[in-house]
Design an enzyme around this catalytic site. Structure first.
Site, short mmCIF file in Angstrom:
data_model
loop_
_atom_site.label_atom_id
_atom_site.label_comp_id
_atom_site.label_asym_id
_atom_site.label_seq_id
_atom_site.Cartn_x
_atom_site.Cartn_y
_atom_site.Cartn_z
N ARG A 96 35.14 -27.57 -4.31
CA ARG A 96 34.82 -28.98 -4.60
C ARG A 96 33.35 -29.23 -4.26
O ARG A 96 32.85 -28.69 -3.28
CB ARG A 96 35.71 -29.89 -3.75
CG ARG A 96 36.83 -30.53 -4.51
CD ARG A 96 37.85 -31.18 -3.64
NE ARG A 96 37.35 -31.91 -2.46
CZ ARG A 96 38.12 -32.62 -1.66
NH1 ARG A 96 39.40 -32.73 -1.90
NH2 ARG A 96 37.62 -33.25 -0.62
N LYS A 147 45.63 -33.04 5.66
CA LYS A 147 46.32 -34.28 5.27
C LYS A 147 46.99 -34.11 3.89
O LYS A 147 48.12 -34.53 3.70
CB LYS A 147 45.33 -35.46 5.16
CG LYS A 147 44.69 -35.87 6.47
CD LYS A 147 43.98 -37.22 6.35
CE LYS A 147 42.84 -37.28 5.37
NZ LYS A 147 41.64 -36.51 5.61
N ARG A 204 30.54 -35.67 7.26
CA ARG A 204 31.90 -36.26 7.23
C ARG A 204 32.51 -36.29 8.62
O ARG A 204 33.21 -37.23 8.98
CB ARG A 204 32.79 -35.47 6.27
CG ARG A 204 32.41 -35.73 4.82
CD ARG A 204 33.42 -35.15 3.89
NE ARG A 204 34.73 -35.69 4.16
CZ ARG A 204 35.83 -35.38 3.51
NH1 ARG A 204 35.78 -34.54 2.53
NH2 ARG A 204 36.98 -35.92 3.82
P1 AMP Z 1 39.21 -37.02 1.05
O1 AMP Z 1 39.70 -36.56 -0.30
O2 AMP Z 1 40.18 -37.91 1.76
O3 AMP Z 1 38.78 -35.85 1.87
O4 AMP Z 1 37.90 -37.93 0.80
C1 AMP Z 1 36.75 -37.47 0.11
C2 AMP Z 1 35.66 -38.53 0.16
O5 AMP Z 1 36.11 -39.72 -0.54
C3 AMP Z 1 35.26 -39.06 1.54
O6 AMP Z 1 34.29 -38.24 2.17
C4 AMP Z 1 34.70 -40.43 1.19
O7 AMP Z 1 33.40 -40.33 0.63
C5 AMP Z 1 35.63 -40.89 0.09
N1 AMP Z 1 36.81 -41.63 0.61
C6 AMP Z 1 38.11 -41.23 0.63
N2 AMP Z 1 38.91 -42.16 1.18
C7 AMP Z 1 38.09 -43.19 1.53
C8 AMP Z 1 38.31 -44.45 2.18
N3 AMP Z 1 39.53 -44.83 2.59
N4 AMP Z 1 37.23 -45.27 2.36
C9 AMP Z 1 36.00 -44.91 1.96
N5 AMP Z 1 35.71 -43.72 1.37
C10 AMP Z 1 36.74 -42.87 1.16
#
Ligand code: AMP
Length: 219
Positions: free
Chosen positions: A162, A14, A173
């Protein structure tokens, strides 16, 4: 104003697709993961709560995530935006409808990047990033390896993993994705706003599929 949403399992690319599309269309890239990481870096109760949720692979509370997103979108003056990592469940999708009305988004494109489990697992557990410029690489995928192992091509900093990029967090996840986020595919499909993209291909080929659709749909 136009909006693009990317629905995809963890590590489907993404972030990479958002960067490529932003370069081409001058949209602003809004990643709720990045907004939350910024808030998590603060030494507050809220920061600690967000860190715990992110490290365990669970979703952060909706009202907190939506507040951060709303602030960011309302401050933006771009002609369009790409939402990376939002919405992550049906409630968030309904909140987005309201925000879109408030900030005058006339057209929403939803891309579902469909990727096999084994492919995303390899991408996820091999991911390394530059702490300085944010560039992302992958130890296991040839086209995404840095030129020198462990060193950023752009700024020569030491690459890091990370803290939420480990196998245990991936499994959690993915489980959260399957339970809460995947139902969005049906939700947006019903409204005939969804385009399915084959996410098992290279980043370049995924990008081509998305751009081809946007060029045809340009209105
Ligand atoms: P990402 O960077 O999109 O891979 O997200 C990393 C982590 O951030 C996720 O595993 C969630 O813990 C949190 N997170 C990101 N976007 C959201 C969202 N829209 N709602 C809730 N938690 C989120």
């Amino acid at each position: 104003m136009r909006g693009i949403i990317l629905i995809a399992p963890p590590a489907a690319g993404k972030g990479t697709q958002s960067s490529l599309l932003c370069k081409k269309y001058k949209f602003v890239h809004v990643s709720t993961g990045d907004l939350l990481r910024e808030a998590a870096a603060k030494d507050t109760e809220e920061g600690l709560y967000i860190r715990e949720k992110m490290n365990s692979g669970e979703l952060v509370d909706n009202s907190l995530t939506i507040k951060l997103l709303e602030n960011k979108l309302k401050r933006s003056k771009a002609s369009g935006f790409i939402l990376d990592g939002f919405p992550r469940d049906i409630d968030q999708a309904k909140s987005l409808d309201k925000i879109m009305e408030e900030i005058n988004i006339s057209r929403l494109y939803v891309f579902y990047i469909d990727v096999d489990f084994d492919v995303v697992k390899k991408r996820y557990t091999g991911r390394v990033a530059c702490p300085s410029c944010g560039e992302v690489y992958n130890k296991f995928i040839d086209e995404l390896k840095p030129k020198m192992p462990g060193i950023c091509d752009k700024c020569e900093c030491k690459l890091i993993t990370r803290s939420d990029d480990n196998e245990k967090t991936f499994n959690k996840r993915y489980e959260v994705y399957a339970e809460k986020t995947a139902p969005l595919v049906k939700f947006y499909n019903r409204e005939k706003m969804l385009y399915r993209i084959d996410g098992n291909l290279s980043a370049k080929e995924i990008n081509k599929q998305i751009v081809d659709i946007l060029e045809v749909q340009n209105d």
